[in-house]
Write a protein that holds these residues in place. Structure first.
Motif, PDB file in Angstrom:
ATOM      1  N   ALA A   1       0.835  -1.206   0.000  1.00 23.52           N
ATOM      2  CA  ALA A   1       0.000   0.000   0.000  1.00 23.52           C
ATOM      3  C   ALA A   1       0.867   1.253   0.000  1.00 23.52           C
ATOM      4  O   ALA A   1       0.577   2.217  -0.717  1.00 23.52           O
ATOM      5  N   THR A   2       1.941   1.231   0.781  1.00 23.27           N
ATOM      6  CA  THR A   2       2.856   2.382   0.825  1.00 23.27           C
ATOM      7  C   THR A   2       3.482   2.627  -0.538  1.00 23.27           C
ATOM      8  O   THR A   2       3.541   3.779  -1.004  1.00 23.27           O
ATOM      9  N   HIS A   3       3.937   1.567  -1.189  1.00 24.97           N
ATOM     10  CA  HIS A   3       4.524   1.716  -2.531  1.00 24.97           C
ATOM     11  C   HIS A   3       3.493   2.269  -3.516  1.00 24.97           C
ATOM     12  O   HIS A   3       3.821   3.113  -4.356  1.00 24.97           O
ATOM     13  N   LEU A   4       2.267   1.790  -3.432  1.00 22.27           N
ATOM     14  CA  LEU A   4       1.211   2.279  -4.331  1.00 22.27           C
ATOM     15  C   LEU A   4       0.924   3.756  -4.083  1.00 22.27           C
ATOM     16  O   LEU A   4       0.775   4.537  -5.036  1.00 22.27           O
ATOM     17  N   GLN A   5       0.853   4.149  -2.830  1.00 22.15           N
ATOM     18  CA  GLN A   5       0.563   5.543  -2.503  1.00 22.15           C
ATOM     19  C   GLN A   5       1.696   6.474  -2.946  1.00 22.15           C
ATOM     20  O   GLN A   5       1.446   7.624  -3.300  1.00 22.15           O
ATOM     21  N   GLN A   6       2.918   5.968  -2.962  1.00 19.92           N
ATOM     22  CA  GLN A   6       4.049   6.780  -3.414  1.00 19.92           C
ATOM     23  C   GLN A   6       3.940   7.124  -4.898  1.00 19.92           C
ATOM     24  O   GLN A   6       4.514   8.109  -5.344  1.00 19.92           O
ATOM     25  N   ILE A   7       3.199   6.297  -5.649  1.00 19.12           N
ATOM     26  CA  ILE A   7       2.994   6.607  -7.069  1.00 19.12           C
ATOM     27  C   ILE A   7       1.558   7.085  -7.316  1.00 19.12           C
ATOM     28  O   ILE A   7       1.023   6.969  -8.400  1.00 19.12           O
ATOM     29  N   HIS A   8       0.940   7.585  -6.236  1.00 15.34           N
ATOM     30  CA  HIS A   8      -0.370   8.236  -6.288  1.00 15.34           C
ATOM     31  C   HIS A   8      -1.512   7.289  -6.674  1.00 15.34           C
ATOM     32  O   HIS A   8      -2.444   7.685  -7.375  1.00 15.34           O
ATOM     33  N   LEU A   9      -1.417   6.044  -6.220  1.00 15.98           N
ATOM     34  CA  LEU A   9      -2.508   5.087  -6.384  1.00 15.98           C
ATOM     35  C   LEU A   9      -3.063   4.770  -5.001  1.00 15.98           C
ATOM     36  O   LEU A   9      -2.343   4.839  -4.008  1.00 15.98           O
ATOM     37  N   PRO A  10      -4.353   4.408  -4.929  1.00 12.56           N
ATOM     38  CA  PRO A  10      -4.940   4.116  -3.614  1.00 12.56           C
ATOM     39  C   PRO A  10      -4.330   2.858  -2.987  1.00 12.56           C
ATOM     40  O   PRO A  10      -4.088   1.857  -3.656  1.00 12.56           O
ATOM     41  N   GLY A  11      -4.110   2.937  -1.682  1.00 12.16           N
ATOM     42  CA  GLY A  11      -3.501   1.835  -0.952  1.00 12.16           C
ATOM     43  C   GLY A  11      -4.317   0.563  -0.957  1.00 12.16           C
ATOM     44  O   GLY A  11      -3.768  -0.535  -0.857  1.00 12.16           O
ATOM     45  N   TRP A  12      -5.651   0.687  -1.080  1.00 11.20           N
ATOM     46  CA  TRP A  12      -6.487  -0.519  -1.057  1.00 11.20           C
ATOM     47  C   TRP A  12      -6.206  -1.441  -2.239  1.00 11.20           C
ATOM     48  O   TRP A  12      -6.538  -2.624  -2.197  1.00 11.20           O
ATOM     49  N   LEU A  13      -5.548  -0.928  -3.266  1.00  8.21           N
ATOM     50  CA  LEU A  13      -5.179  -1.786  -4.391  1.00  8.21           C
ATOM     51  C   LEU A  13      -4.194  -2.883  -3.987  1.00  8.21           C
ATOM     52  O   LEU A  13      -4.015  -3.860  -4.715  1.00  8.21           O
ATOM     53  N   SER A  14      -3.595  -2.729  -2.806  1.00  7.37           N
ATOM     54  CA  SER A  14      -2.654  -3.748  -2.323  1.00  7.37           C
ATOM     55  C   SER A  14      -3.330  -5.115  -2.175  1.00  7.37           C
ATOM     56  O   SER A  14      -2.678  -6.144  -2.286  1.00  7.37           O
ATOM     57  N   HIS A  15      -4.631  -5.118  -1.952  1.00  6.28           N
ATOM     58  CA  HIS A  15      -5.357  -6.387  -1.830  1.00  6.28           C
ATOM     59  C   HIS A  15      -5.423  -7.140  -3.156  1.00  6.28           C
ATOM     60  O   HIS A  15      -5.733  -8.325  -3.179  1.00  6.28           O
ATOM     61  N   GLY A  16      -5.100  -6.462  -4.238  1.00  5.92           N
ATOM     62  CA  GLY A  16      -5.040  -7.115  -5.545  1.00  5.92           C
ATOM     63  C   GLY A  16      -3.995  -8.211  -5.602  1.00  5.92           C
ATOM     64  O   GLY A  16      -4.063  -9.102  -6.446  1.00  5.92           O
ATOM     65  N   VAL A  17      -3.029  -8.167  -4.682  1.00  5.78           N
ATOM     66  CA  VAL A  17      -2.020  -9.221  -4.633  1.00  5.78           C
ATOM     67  C   VAL A  17      -2.689 -10.575  -4.432  1.00  5.78           C
ATOM     68  O   VAL A  17      -2.223 -11.594  -4.951  1.00  5.78           O
TER      69      VAL A  17
END
Length: 135
Positions: A42-58
């Motif tokens: 989530a932190t990596h996603l937010q650093q590139i301006h994407l929502p952290g909830w996308l982390s569940h896509g893993v």
């Protein structure tokens, strides 16, 4: 009868599905319950301006898609999900490793690249005959 009489495209596709599906599923199951892993993604996603909830896509790319591959259910869709997952993993974590070797001489991202290219092959070829839903 030839020693390799059993060998055909359908058997090859099955073996490819099983190899990618099983190894990627184990990789994904190891992340279940690991909140630190999801938080890091989530932190990596937010650093590139994407929502952290996308982390569940893993879990989609590393649990659901591999199960679909193992079963031969919607193989092309499952392969597309694996491709998206691997591109995200490469982009978020492995860009610095593209030109890096392991201490044993292997390519640092060889596993991710094998999953990526194997998924591309399945996207193009489909499941083969030995599947719950052949395509």
């Amino acid at each position: 009868m030839s020693l390799f009489a059993f060998a055909n495209d359908h058997t090859g596709r099955l073996l490819l599905r099983l190899g990618i599906g099983f190894t990627l599923l184990l990789h994904g199951v190891a992340k279940v319950g690991e909140h630190a892993v999801l938080s890091d993604i989530a932190t990596h996603l937010q650093q590139i301006h994407l929502p952290g909830w996308l982390s569940h896509g893993v879990f989609v790319g590393e649990i659901i898609a591999p199960i679909m591959l193992l079963l031969g259910f919607q193989t092309r869709l499952a392969a597309a999900l694996v491709i998206i997952n691997m591109l995200a993993a490469l982009g978020l974590y492995h860009l610095p490793h593209i030109l890096t070797l392991t201490p044993h001489g292997g390519w640092r991202i060889e596993l991710e690249v094998m999953w990526l290219f194997g998924a591309f092959a399945l996207l193009l070829m489909g499941s083969g005959r030995y599947a719950i839903r052949p395509d």
